[in-house]
Structures are given as structure tokens and as C-alpha cells.
Enzyme design. Sequence first.
Site, short mmCIF file in Angstrom:
data_model
loop_
_atom_site.label_atom_id
_atom_site.label_comp_id
_atom_site.label_asym_id
_atom_site.label_seq_id
_atom_site.Cartn_x
_atom_site.Cartn_y
_atom_site.Cartn_z
CE1 TYR A 37 -3.67 2.53 0.63
CE2 TYR A 37 -2.24 3.36 2.38
CZ TYR A 37 -3.35 3.51 1.57
OH TYR A 37 -4.12 4.63 1.66
CE LYS B 139 -3.52 5.18 -1.90
NZ LYS B 139 -4.51 5.73 -2.85
#
Lengths: 225, 264
Positions: free
Chosen positions: B170, B174
Site C-alpha cells: 500500500y 501511494k
Amino acid sequence: MKKLKGKIAVITGGSSGIGLATAKRFVEEGAQVVITGRREKELKEAAASIRDSVTAVAGDVSRMDDLDRLYALVKEKHGHIDILFANAGAGTVAPLAAATEAHFDQTFDVNVKGLFFSVQKALPLLKDGGSIILTSSVSNVLGLPAFSAYAASKAAVRSFARAWTLELKDRNIRVNSVSPGPIDTPALATTTGLTPEQAEQAAHQKPRHTALRTCSTDSCSNCAL
Amino acid sequence: MNEDTQIHATPFPALRKKHAMNRLNGRTAVITGGATGIGLAAAKRFVEEGAFVFIFGRRQEALDAAVGDLGPHARAVQGSVSDEADLDRLYRAVKAERGTLDIVFANAGTGSPLPLGQITAGHIDETFGTNVKGTIFTVQKALPLMGNGGSIILTGSSAGTTGAAGFTAYSASKAAVRNLARTWAEDLKGTGIRVNVLSPGATATELAKEALGEEGQKAYGAMTPLQRMADPAEIGAVAAFLASSDSSFMTASEVAVDGGLAQL
């Protein structure tokens, strides 16, 4: 769209450029503003151009007496501050090899010391839950040849926002810095020491890669808002 | 400004009235991941400010509820950003009803923890398939509909800067999203289309509240200088700013709306 209805805002470096554009926008949004700047004539003209809801107090942020006088007047007129836009700053061109001690001192006196005490001396008047905005610059992360003192001073400003956020969190006072790129302000031509050709070039440069164009001061004041 | 601090305590309908601005009058917006959370909060704000909004999401039930909430200036298209055919269907619907597109909020994202040592290829593919590949195709397929002066907003995360324990895929995805805006600002030079990243931190979406529980929300909020989690409406407000001409000199930027979480 009156986002600042009834708010009291103090804006340093308010007689031209970003400070003046921000003052105008703040007033449009319902705030009462107090602008300060060194040049009395320009400051008066600025206040006249804003017309309503504005008080002008001449002074230099690097002089402690001037700051004390500014805040004494704010206290007398408004009693408190909701928003402080510590925006006064200056930068002159000086290549490393040629820069003088006076050049260095002048840059840091205004941009760092002046801003530091603009905020410190406002604290007794700042309401809990208020907002402090510091004007940094893209140069806080970019190298700027012949403007190294200016760029370093703006990095210091960015750093203040980090420390003060923590110091003021219990009072719910938010601290942020805005980092404009090349903005087409009068100061670019009048105070940097650039020749008219250089100022013109700076106003139209594509910094590093990308800027679409030089910013009007208005789009900068939108962010301060 | 400090009006903001008063807003937090205000229930949503009151907040909606308070911000009757028209910065997005007549604009058409697409919001992926728009049925819940930050996407839905942004959709509400965009509609309040005068936009016509297409929300895109995987769950039909959530989309139906959201459109019911948003009113006549909203449409829902069901699909996944990791499926190119779904995205094609989304933009066909936009073209058919509105002709052009002004604002893309590429917000759909996914993230689950998997500690280093247990990471699987499937986990990486799923995370990057949605967050990175999905964002890329959401934007690429939107471009033919976008005229001059459009705004693209990508949802980043404070974790893209700081990292987050157990969230390898994750956080890295990002960080990649943040970087997309840098290249695209270059690629879109001359088109008048701006692209910026909006990076939330601890945000009290329904999903997050459910996942964290009371205690978890308190602990997460306490990590930020503002000592609480964000209301999704506070993220939506900044999305509206980035969508509007109030941010006309911003491109390739990252705007952190994280209560200071990743800024110190």
C-alpha cells in the site's frame, strides 16, 4: 462565499504582491485585515485599493519596536487575532563569491528573525483555534543560484511550521506554510536587484520543469485562504 | 481558518448549507471510489458547488445509496478501475450524457496489511493493480474527454511519505501515485490540464471506523498533531479546492490533508 466572516487577520508584507492580493481576498471573504509594510506610501495606496475593513500600520518586521507597535494597535482596535499571515520577506541577488555580510544579515533579519518574532509577538492576541500562515517559497526545496541566502531563509521558514505545529497544538492553532513559485509581483522588479531583463526572464522562466506560467498573485491568495 | 474547527462539530447537513459556493458550476466530474468514504464526501461537496458528478465503484448497492443521497446531479457507473473494459464503459456514459469532462478525481484505492516475510505476489498485484495501474488507466482513458483547463486529482496517502508498518504494498503504491503527478504535469504541458495529489492521513471513513474500532480510532487520531482523525468532508473540501480555479497555479503538487501526520 464568506469563509472568513468576522475574522481578524494580520498580514505582514501587505502593501503589494501576494500580501496585498491576500488582503483583498480576505476582505472579500468577510475578514477585517490589518496590513503592515515598510513603505508608507505604498502601504497607504494598498489600503486605499482595498477600501473597506482594512487598517494599515507602517513598520518593518525586523524591528522589534515596530512589531510591538503593530500588535499594540491591533489589540486596541480588534482585541484579538484569528489569522496571522506572516508574509513579509525579501531576497536580493548575490552570487556566493560576491555576497556581503550585510546581504546575508538583511535576508535573514527579515525572512527568518522578522517572521519568527512576527509570530511570537502575535501569540498573546491569537485566539485558540486560529490559523498561522507562513510564506515560504519553492526555493525551500530547490537550489536557486545567486539566491542562496534567500533560499536557505525560506527553508528555515518551512522548518518553523513543523516545530510550531507541535508547540501550538494544545491551543488548536494550525500552522502551515505556503510555497509559491515565481509570482509576478512588483517586488520581482523592484527589490531583488535583478535588471529589468532578468526580472522579465524570472517571471517567465519554467522553474525546473513544469510551471504553466507565472502566477498572478490572486491564485496564490486563494491558497492562503 | 479557524472556522474549520467549528465545522468539525457540525453535523453534515449543516455543513452542507454553510458551504453554498459555486466554484464548480456546470463542471462535469468523475470520482472513482465514489460510493463511500472520501470519494462520496468529495462527490457531495462537488455537487454542492454546482458540478455534475459520475461516481464509479464496485458495489452496486453502495452506489445506489450514494446516488440517492447525492440527488439529480449525480450518476453511478458500476465497475472496477483495474478492469479496462469497465473504465471504457464509465467514459462512454460520461460522453453520452455530458459530452466532455472537466474534473477527474482518481480516488479508488485499496490496502491491507501483510507483514514483510508473508507478502505474496497476489497481494502485490492486487494492491498495485488498483492503486497504480487503476489510477493510470482512469486518467489515460479520461483524457480524450477533457478540454482545456481541466483538473486531475489523485488520492495519495501520508503512508506514501512515511511508510506504515505492515503496509509494504500500500505505502509503495501511494508513493508511486505521488510520482505519477510529477510526470503527468510534464506530459500535460500545454493542455491546461493540471494534476495534483491529495494525501489524506487518518480519516474517519465508515470503513476505517469499522476496521479500527473505538480504541483504534483514538490511538490513530492521537498520532496526529491535531489529535483526531479527519472527517471525510474535510478531505472533500480540499478536493473541491483542487478541482476549482482557486488552485489555478497548482500542478504536480502534493497537498497533505493529514492533520500534520506526515509533515513533521
